[in-house]
Design an enzyme around this catalytic site. Sequence first.
Site, PDB file in Angstrom:
ATOM      1  N   GLU A 191      82.220  78.357  33.898  1.00 27.72           N
ATOM      2  CA  GLU A 191      81.693  79.561  33.259  1.00 27.72           C
ATOM      3  C   GLU A 191      80.192  79.662  33.539  1.00 27.72           C
ATOM      4  O   GLU A 191      79.415  78.797  33.139  1.00 27.72           O
ATOM      5  CB  GLU A 191      81.944  79.538  31.752  1.00 27.72           C
ATOM      6  CG  GLU A 191      81.552  80.839  31.089  1.00 27.72           C
ATOM      7  CD  GLU A 191      81.869  80.870  29.603  1.00 27.72           C
ATOM      8  OE1 GLU A 191      82.241  81.939  29.100  1.00 27.72           O
ATOM      9  OE2 GLU A 191      81.745  79.818  28.940  1.00 27.72           O
ATOM     10  N   GLU A 224      85.923  80.155  19.065  1.00 30.58           N
ATOM     11  CA  GLU A 224      86.102  80.943  20.294  1.00 30.58           C
ATOM     12  C   GLU A 224      85.049  80.435  21.261  1.00 30.58           C
ATOM     13  O   GLU A 224      83.856  80.537  20.990  1.00 30.58           O
ATOM     14  CB  GLU A 224      85.941  82.435  19.992  1.00 30.58           C
ATOM     15  CG  GLU A 224      86.494  83.328  21.092  1.00 30.58           C
ATOM     16  CD  GLU A 224      85.544  83.478  22.269  1.00 30.58           C
ATOM     17  OE1 GLU A 224      85.772  82.796  23.298  1.00 30.58           O
ATOM     18  OE2 GLU A 224      84.585  84.237  22.164  1.00 30.58           O
ATOM     19  N   LYS A 235      74.239  80.340  10.083  1.00 32.61           N
ATOM     20  CA  LYS A 235      73.223  79.828  11.005  1.00 32.61           C
ATOM     21  C   LYS A 235      73.288  80.658  12.280  1.00 32.61           C
ATOM     22  O   LYS A 235      74.143  80.443  13.137  1.00 32.61           O
ATOM     23  CB  LYS A 235      73.457  78.355  11.335  1.00 32.61           C
ATOM     24  CG  LYS A 235      72.231  77.694  11.963  1.00 32.61           C
ATOM     25  CD  LYS A 235      72.546  76.369  12.632  1.00 32.61           C
ATOM     26  CE  LYS A 235      72.974  76.525  14.060  1.00 32.61           C
ATOM     27  NZ  LYS A 235      71.944  77.114  14.954  1.00 32.61           N
TER      28      LYS A 235
END
Length: 522
Positions: free
Chosen positions: A423, A294, A213
């Site tokens: 972030e 990750e 995907k």
Amino acid sequence: MNKRTEAAPFANEPFVDFGVEENRLAMEAAIGKIKEELGREYPLRIGDEKIYTEEKIVSLNPGDVGMAIGRVSKTDRALAEKAMQAALKTFESWKNVPAEERAGVLFRAAERLRERKREFSATMVLEAGKNYAEADADTAEAIDFMEFYAREMIRLDRINETLPLTKIAGEDNRLEYIPLGVGIVIPPWNFPLAICAGMTAAAIVSGNAVLLKPASATPVVAAKFVELMEEAGLPPGVLNFVPGSGAEVGDYLTSHPKTRFISFTGSKEVGLRIGRLAAETAPGQIWIKRFVAEMGGKDGIVVDETADLGAAAQAIVSSAFGFQGQKCSAGSRAFVVESVYEEVTERIVELTKRLSIGLPERNCAIGPVIDESSYKKILGYIEIGRKEGRLLAGGGRAPGNGYYIEPTVFADVDGKARIMQEEIFGPVLAIGKAKDWREAIRLYNDTEYGLTGSFFSTDEKRIEEAERTMHCGNLYINRKCTGALVGVHPFGGFNMSGTDSKAGGRDYLLLFTQAKAISRKR
């Protein structure tokens, strides 16, 4: 096989020098050819079927939003279930294919990608907003991943020869690494070929079947990768291409009782959600799902007063603004000791202001961010930064018919500030002052992430201490904190940066296999 056989030592694919006019002109020609394909439709691939759906994901050029790169068919839950059944069926035969044959598919795919390197790089220039060097490095890394994992599978298959078990009298014993089953691979948009190819190749060469995907922002390059694998001889049904909504298709497949593993690269928030869904046991599920993740970082560079200050400033700028800061390894923070703080900051600002901004197809240093959502989010963080630091460069939108933002530098930022802790995933750098190098390391470590970091110093004892105390998965000394190479810098981080997996490392394929010990009495 090809000229790079499994017996040959692994060597990383070289990068192209676009300062050479011949290479620059060749890339421009490749971009022109990709433009001739604009608007092409790409199907789902489920088993041996190519399925065109009425609903499409329209991929837009983030640097010129009026340009549609392609229209990719969109999966719904019914088609996702069909893909799962196709993968389950194919797995029963693929798992029995010898490891060297599975590796051979990757070697052939890598060679074909090498031959079509400019085509794939040009696609990413237009679809992902990468400049020539960033796109070329992405394609080179995809080649490296496929060849590296092919060799690693062969090594694991020969583990009993290379790392034999302890012998005992009266028994013959061996260890085999067998595949897990059907897995869901969910790659990110920022490395739409390299990470997509690496995650997929690792799972496939290990003997698993995959439902891929892709990221909705970059589905065209993923579709081209699936075509490439088919050309390399991968049997139908081993790799099923199922682009679609994360909330609909992603959640459905993650929660499916027949899903054996999920391999994900993306944001912390999405990764944690996938982890929660994967942890739930669905009716009929007979295993604990393997989750490989990750999930990003808040990376930084520490500079002490003994460092080469020019090299440190250049590394900070390269790490912060390469591909517009849209890397999980991006150095979005810098901590500089106070005695050289002003000098390093001045150098950073000077280098930042030299960066050109514009269309990636013109090979500008700074291109667009990926989409409108990211654009608004980053601009919002810049407004927060105005209250948390001293604005020295950038600070707003840049002109162009796309999502352009000026590379932005804030100084005098407190370690607890939001732009130091959260972030941003855009071209925003926060610089903080430390009284000494140990405090700078403490400030660097004060984050929930732990992916990459750099330490600049010429003092060997300080370097040794930094190597022990800077808590990250990839630590670099006297160089930038981006640019990990397959096989050279196994990549993956600590804490909220993921599950401590190391892409491009010698233990990575173990995540897609299970070890079976077999003993036979003589």
